[in-house]
Write a protein that holds these residues in place. Structure first.
Motif, PDB file in Angstrom:
ATOM      1  N   UNK A 230       0.785  -1.212   0.000  1.00 58.96           N
ATOM      2  CA  UNK A 230       0.000   0.000   0.000  1.00 58.96           C
ATOM      3  C   UNK A 230       0.826   1.276   0.000  1.00 58.96           C
ATOM      4  N   UNK A 231       2.098   1.188   0.280  1.00 61.22           N
ATOM      5  CA  UNK A 231       2.875   2.420   0.382  1.00 61.22           C
ATOM      6  C   UNK A 231       4.272   2.222  -0.168  1.00 61.22           C
ATOM      7  N   UNK A 232       4.903   3.327  -0.399  1.00 68.42           N
ATOM      8  CA  UNK A 232       6.281   3.328  -0.873  1.00 68.42           C
ATOM      9  C   UNK A 232       7.127   4.085   0.132  1.00 68.42           C
ATOM     10  N   UNK A 233       8.289   3.544   0.431  1.00 68.01           N
ATOM     11  CA  UNK A 233       9.189   4.208   1.358  1.00 68.01           C
ATOM     12  C   UNK A 233      10.290   4.876   0.557  1.00 68.01           C
TER      13      UNK A 233
ATOM     14  N   UNK B 212      -3.448   0.617  -5.563  1.00 68.41           N
ATOM     15  CA  UNK B 212      -4.512   1.323  -4.840  1.00 68.41           C
ATOM     16  C   UNK B 212      -5.308   0.359  -3.961  1.00 68.41           C
ATOM     17  N   UNK B 213      -5.724   0.831  -2.799  1.00 65.59           N
ATOM     18  CA  UNK B 213      -6.432   0.002  -1.831  1.00 65.59           C
ATOM     19  C   UNK B 213      -7.697  -0.612  -2.420  1.00 65.59           C
ATOM     20  N   UNK B 214      -8.418   0.136  -3.246  1.00 67.17           N
ATOM     21  CA  UNK B 214      -9.627  -0.391  -3.883  1.00 67.17           C
ATOM     22  C   UNK B 214      -9.318  -1.563  -4.798  1.00 67.17           C
ATOM     23  N   UNK B 215      -8.203  -1.486  -5.535  1.00 67.22           N
ATOM     24  CA  UNK B 215      -7.807  -2.579  -6.416  1.00 67.22           C
ATOM     25  C   UNK B 215      -7.412  -3.812  -5.611  1.00 67.22           C
ATOM     26  N   UNK B 216      -6.731  -3.607  -4.486  1.00 65.86           N
ATOM     27  CA  UNK B 216      -6.354  -4.730  -3.615  1.00 65.86           C
ATOM     28  C   UNK B 216      -7.607  -5.421  -3.096  1.00 65.86           C
TER      29      UNK B 216
END
Length: 186
Positions: free
Chosen positions: A25-28, A138-142
């Motif tokens: 969900x995120x990139x560091x 994207x969270x919706x796609x997951x």
């Protein structure tokens, strides 16, 4: 009947999968611009000491499906060497390199075609679309992917169990019934 051990194994598997999805969900971002280096003695690529860590297998599974995830599980050394080599040759982030290698292991021909289109090497195709390799999903796609994956997998498993259990038969009583292929005594 379902045993307690089977349920526990399933719960451990699901929990480990959910934990690995956190990185999807995120990139560091990292301030390191160091690229992997090739060691002539070991003949392997290695990341710089303060390099950004690669994303988890959950991102690979959700982003590109089971084939690159299986490759990553069965050949982790070769997978990471491909990622480091791509990262060094393209001078890109590890996420972009992993996304490209995941797409390559999913379908090498489609990956090569997409890269040629993006580079403008195919005159009949417009290079306006650039695939977001390795970007966070994207969270919706997951949610959609997981819901459909669980629903469709459950339906297929239910169908296989129903067909092989002999609970229903297809065909006339005088002819060979479908269930008699699996259970001739019915």
């Amino acid at each position: 009947t379902i045993s307690i051990d089977g349920i526990m194994d399933l719960l451990v598997f699901l929990l480990s999968t959910i934990i690995s999805l956190v990185g999807a969900f995120s990139s560091t971002p990292t301030g390191d611009d160091g690229m992997p280096k090739y060691n002539i003695n070991t003949q392997k690529w290695s990341p710089t000491p303060n390099a950004e860590p690669p994303y988890g297998i959950g991102r690979t599974l959700l982003g590109n499906g089971p084939m690159p995830a299986f490759t990553r599980l069965t050949k982790p050394g070769e997978y990471m060497q491909a990622v480091y080599k791509f990262q060094a040759s393209e001078k890109c982030t590890i996420r972009y390199a992993q996304g490209n290698m995941d797409a390559y292991f999913e379908n090498p021909n489609d990956w090569a075609y997409q890269r040629r289109v993006e580079a403008g090497l195919i005159p009949t195709e417009k290079s306006t679309y650039k695939k977001p390799y390795g970007e966070p999903i994207p969270l919706g796609q997951v949610a959609l992917t997981v819901t459909w994956g669980i629903g469709v997998s459950g339906w297929i498993a239910n169908l296989i169990l129903a067909v092989t259990s002999g609970k229903f038969c297809i065909g006339d009583a005088g002819s060979t019934q479908f269930c008699q292929v699996f259970f001739p005594d019915l």
